[in-house]
Design a protein around this motif. Structure first.
Motif, PDB file in Angstrom:
ATOM      1  N   LEU A 160      22.074  -5.348  11.073  1.00 28.67           N
ATOM      2  CA  LEU A 160      21.636  -6.629  10.632  1.00 28.67           C
ATOM      3  C   LEU A 160      21.835  -6.229   8.982  1.00 28.67           C
ATOM      4  O   LEU A 160      21.222  -5.375   8.229  1.00 28.67           O
ATOM      5  CB  LEU A 160      20.580  -7.111  10.982  1.00 28.67           C
ATOM      6  N   LEU A 161      22.354  -7.162   8.212  1.00 32.24           N
ATOM      7  CA  LEU A 161      22.185  -7.142   6.643  1.00 32.24           C
ATOM      8  C   LEU A 161      22.121  -8.415   6.368  1.00 32.24           C
ATOM      9  O   LEU A 161      22.588  -9.374   6.769  1.00 32.24           O
ATOM     10  CB  LEU A 161      23.938  -6.801   6.152  1.00 32.24           C
ATOM     11  N   THR A 162      20.952  -8.218   5.291  1.00 31.20           N
ATOM     12  CA  THR A 162      20.611  -9.700   4.639  1.00 31.20           C
ATOM     13  C   THR A 162      21.212  -9.759   3.174  1.00 31.20           C
ATOM     14  O   THR A 162      20.914  -8.775   2.553  1.00 31.20           O
ATOM     15  CB  THR A 162      19.331  -9.754   4.559  1.00 31.20           C
ATOM     16  N   VAL A 163      22.031 -10.719   2.943  1.00 34.50           N
ATOM     17  CA  VAL A 163      22.754 -10.909   1.564  1.00 34.50           C
ATOM     18  C   VAL A 163      22.072 -11.959   0.951  1.00 34.50           C
ATOM     19  O   VAL A 163      22.002 -13.098   1.426  1.00 34.50           O
ATOM     20  CB  VAL A 163      24.119 -11.161   1.787  1.00 34.50           C
ATOM     21  N   PHE A 164      21.677 -11.838  -0.250  1.00 33.60           N
ATOM     22  CA  PHE A 164      21.128 -12.980  -1.128  1.00 33.60           C
ATOM     23  C   PHE A 164      21.935 -13.363  -2.267  1.00 33.60           C
ATOM     24  O   PHE A 164      22.418 -12.525  -3.015  1.00 33.60           O
ATOM     25  CB  PHE A 164      19.786 -12.451  -1.812  1.00 33.60           C
ATOM     26  N   LEU A 165      22.458 -14.521  -2.287  1.00 29.66           N
ATOM     27  CA  LEU A 165      23.350 -15.038  -3.370  1.00 29.66           C
ATOM     28  C   LEU A 165      22.109 -16.016  -4.280  1.00 29.66           C
ATOM     29  O   LEU A 165      21.830 -16.894  -3.840  1.00 29.66           O
ATOM     30  CB  LEU A 165      24.328 -15.927  -2.648  1.00 29.66           C
ATOM     31  N   LYS A 166      21.876 -15.454  -5.223  1.00 24.88           N
ATOM     32  CA  LYS A 166      20.792 -15.809  -6.131  1.00 24.88           C
ATOM     33  C   LYS A 166      21.154 -17.453  -6.587  1.00 24.88           C
ATOM     34  O   LYS A 166      22.085 -17.511  -7.119  1.00 24.88           O
ATOM     35  CB  LYS A 166      20.547 -15.032  -6.884  1.00 24.88           C
ATOM     36  N   HIS A 167      19.926 -17.978  -6.633  1.00 24.48           N
ATOM     37  CA  HIS A 167      19.920 -19.468  -6.954  1.00 24.48           C
ATOM     38  C   HIS A 167      20.379 -19.438  -8.543  1.00 24.48           C
ATOM     39  O   HIS A 167      19.879 -18.758  -9.323  1.00 24.48           O
ATOM     40  CB  HIS A 167      18.786 -20.204  -6.754  1.00 24.48           C
ATOM     41  N   ASP A 168      21.227 -20.401  -8.918  1.00 24.16           N
ATOM     42  CA  ASP A 168      21.795 -20.628 -10.400  1.00 24.16           C
ATOM     43  C   ASP A 168      21.263 -21.724 -10.914  1.00 24.16           C
ATOM     44  O   ASP A 168      21.572 -22.964 -10.197  1.00 24.16           O
ATOM     45  CB  ASP A 168      23.134 -20.289 -10.730  1.00 24.16           C
ATOM     46  N   GLN A 169      19.975 -21.849 -11.501  1.00 27.36           N
ATOM     47  CA  GLN A 169      19.288 -23.163 -12.088  1.00 27.36           C
ATOM     48  C   GLN A 169      20.246 -23.895 -12.736  1.00 27.36           C
ATOM     49  O   GLN A 169      19.736 -25.153 -13.092  1.00 27.36           O
ATOM     50  CB  GLN A 169      17.885 -22.879 -12.370  1.00 27.36           C
ATOM     51  N   SER A 170      21.440 -23.429 -13.335  1.00 25.11           N
ATOM     52  CA  SER A 170      22.043 -24.355 -14.259  1.00 25.11           C
ATOM     53  C   SER A 170      23.135 -25.123 -13.629  1.00 25.11           C
ATOM     54  O   SER A 170      23.636 -25.919 -14.141  1.00 25.11           O
ATOM     55  CB  SER A 170      22.925 -23.481 -15.388  1.00 25.11           C
ATOM     56  N   ARG A 171      23.138 -25.062 -12.273  1.00 20.46           N
ATOM     57  CA  ARG A 171      24.101 -25.695 -11.373  1.00 20.46           C
ATOM     58  C   ARG A 171      23.244 -26.341 -10.255  1.00 20.46           C
ATOM     59  O   ARG A 171      22.522 -25.553  -9.944  1.00 20.46           O
ATOM     60  CB  ARG A 171      25.197 -24.672 -10.933  1.00 20.46           C
ATOM     61  N   ASN A 172      23.938 -27.591  -9.904  1.00 15.36           N
ATOM     62  CA  ASN A 172      23.459 -28.051  -8.288  1.00 15.36           C
ATOM     63  C   ASN A 172      24.350 -27.359  -7.515  1.00 15.36           C
ATOM     64  O   ASN A 172      25.079 -26.730  -7.558  1.00 15.36           O
ATOM     65  CB  ASN A 172      23.568 -29.718  -8.587  1.00 15.36           C
ATOM     66  N   LEU A 173      23.661 -27.704  -6.347  1.00 24.47           N
ATOM     67  CA  LEU A 173      24.341 -27.254  -4.900  1.00 24.47           C
ATOM     68  C   LEU A 173      26.051 -27.598  -4.917  1.00 24.47           C
ATOM     69  O   LEU A 173      26.819 -26.805  -4.520  1.00 24.47           O
ATOM     70  CB  LEU A 173      23.711 -27.689  -3.716  1.00 24.47           C
ATOM     71  N   ASN A 174      26.249 -28.704  -5.274  1.00 25.55           N
ATOM     72  CA  ASN A 174      27.667 -29.027  -5.117  1.00 25.55           C
ATOM     73  C   ASN A 174      28.456 -28.260  -6.035  1.00 25.55           C
ATOM     74  O   ASN A 174      29.645 -27.968  -5.644  1.00 25.55           O
ATOM     75  CB  ASN A 174      27.889 -30.442  -5.451  1.00 25.55           C
ATOM     76  N   GLU A 175      27.935 -28.036  -7.347  1.00 24.97           N
ATOM     77  CA  GLU A 175      28.742 -27.344  -8.268  1.00 24.97           C
ATOM     78  C   GLU A 175      28.912 -25.677  -7.812  1.00 24.97           C
ATOM     79  O   GLU A 175      30.012 -25.067  -7.677  1.00 24.97           O
ATOM     80  CB  GLU A 175      27.866 -27.177  -9.711  1.00 24.97           C
ATOM     81  N   ILE A 176      27.847 -25.148  -7.442  1.00 27.51           N
ATOM     82  CA  ILE A 176      27.822 -23.933  -6.662  1.00 27.51           C
ATOM     83  C   ILE A 176      29.048 -23.768  -5.417  1.00 27.51           C
ATOM     84  O   ILE A 176      29.859 -22.845  -5.438  1.00 27.51           O
ATOM     85  CB  ILE A 176      26.635 -23.465  -6.108  1.00 27.51           C
ATOM     86  N   ARG A 177      28.660 -24.785  -4.585  1.00 26.33           N
ATOM     87  CA  ARG A 177      29.725 -24.895  -3.477  1.00 26.33           C
ATOM     88  C   ARG A 177      31.324 -25.011  -4.094  1.00 26.33           C
ATOM     89  O   ARG A 177      31.967 -24.208  -3.494  1.00 26.33           O
ATOM     90  CB  ARG A 177      29.428 -26.088  -2.482  1.00 26.33           C
ATOM     91  N   THR A 178      31.573 -25.605  -5.033  1.00 24.64           N
ATOM     92  CA  THR A 178      32.972 -26.004  -5.450  1.00 24.64           C
ATOM     93  C   THR A 178      33.386 -24.517  -6.173  1.00 24.64           C
ATOM     94  O   THR A 178      34.414 -24.084  -5.963  1.00 24.64           O
ATOM     95  CB  THR A 178      32.930 -27.101  -6.775  1.00 24.64           C
ATOM     96  N   LYS A 179      32.462 -23.994  -6.844  1.00 26.55           N
ATOM     97  CA  LYS A 179      32.672 -22.552  -7.491  1.00 26.55           C
ATOM     98  C   LYS A 179      33.037 -21.527  -6.222  1.00 26.55           C
ATOM     99  O   LYS A 179      33.995 -20.789  -6.486  1.00 26.55           O
ATOM    100  CB  LYS A 179      31.594 -22.054  -8.211  1.00 26.55           C
ATOM    101  N   LEU A 180      32.399 -21.390  -5.311  1.00 27.68           N
ATOM    102  CA  LEU A 180      32.646 -20.751  -4.197  1.00 27.68           C
ATOM    103  C   LEU A 180      33.685 -21.099  -3.486  1.00 27.68           C
ATOM    104  O   LEU A 180      34.717 -19.963  -2.958  1.00 27.68           O
ATOM    105  CB  LEU A 180      31.365 -20.343  -3.195  1.00 27.68           C
ATOM    106  N   THR A 181      34.232 -22.283  -3.365  1.00 28.30           N
ATOM    107  CA  THR A 181      35.465 -22.643  -2.703  1.00 28.30           C
ATOM    108  C   THR A 181      36.584 -22.440  -3.497  1.00 28.30           C
ATOM    109  O   THR A 181      37.519 -21.680  -3.171  1.00 28.30           O
ATOM    110  CB  THR A 181      35.384 -24.061  -2.441  1.00 28.30           C
ATOM    111  N   GLU A 182      36.633 -22.343  -4.856  1.00 33.43           N
ATOM    112  CA  GLU A 182      37.706 -22.070  -5.775  1.00 33.43           C
ATOM    113  C   GLU A 182      37.791 -20.612  -5.687  1.00 33.43           C
ATOM    114  O   GLU A 182      38.809 -19.827  -6.102  1.00 33.43           O
ATOM    115  CB  GLU A 182      37.043 -22.422  -7.163  1.00 33.43           C
TER     116      GLU A 182
END
Length: 113
Positions: free
Chosen positions: A43-65
């Motif tokens: 079992l492996l736990t991966v943390f993708l740290k929160h970026d306070q300069s972006r909202n969730l939609n911006e983060i999801r868009t960047k991950l999709t790109e």
């Protein structure tokens, strides 16, 4: 150049190993992926740290790109849970054969890092 990549992937924590001898599971001699079983799974736990300069939609868009959702998780890797925790970010728990750790790491580095 400020990107989401550096703050996004904060750390990878080996949560629990079910392999008696550590991460030295035998790879298949035929070159095919090894199936998950009780004697080779981790079992492996991966943390993708929160970026306070972006909202969730911006983060999801960047991950999709960056095509994270096309390459992660690799085939044969099971997502046990994927939680978005306030103040922490994405917390992803994966289960896979120990011999595939490198493949999982590369999928994260190439698309989320």
């Amino acid at each position: 150049m400020k990107t989401l990549l550096k703050p996004l992937l904060a750390s990878v924590l080996l949560f629990s190993t079910l392999v008696a001898g550590g991460l030295h599971a035998q790879a298949s001699t035929s070159g095919k992926p090894v199936a998950i079983s009780a004697d080779n799974a981790v079992l492996l736990t991966v943390f993708l740290k929160h970026d306070q300069s972006r909202n969730l939609n911006e983060i999801r868009t960047k991950l999709t790109e960056q095509e994270l959702f096309k390459v992660f998780p690799p085939e044969g890797v099971e997502i046990v849970s994927w939680t978005i925790a306030m103040g922490i970010g994405h917390v992803i728990v994966l289960r896979f054969p120990a011999s595939r750790l490198r493949e999982v790491n590369l999928a994260i580095e190439r698309s989320a890092w």
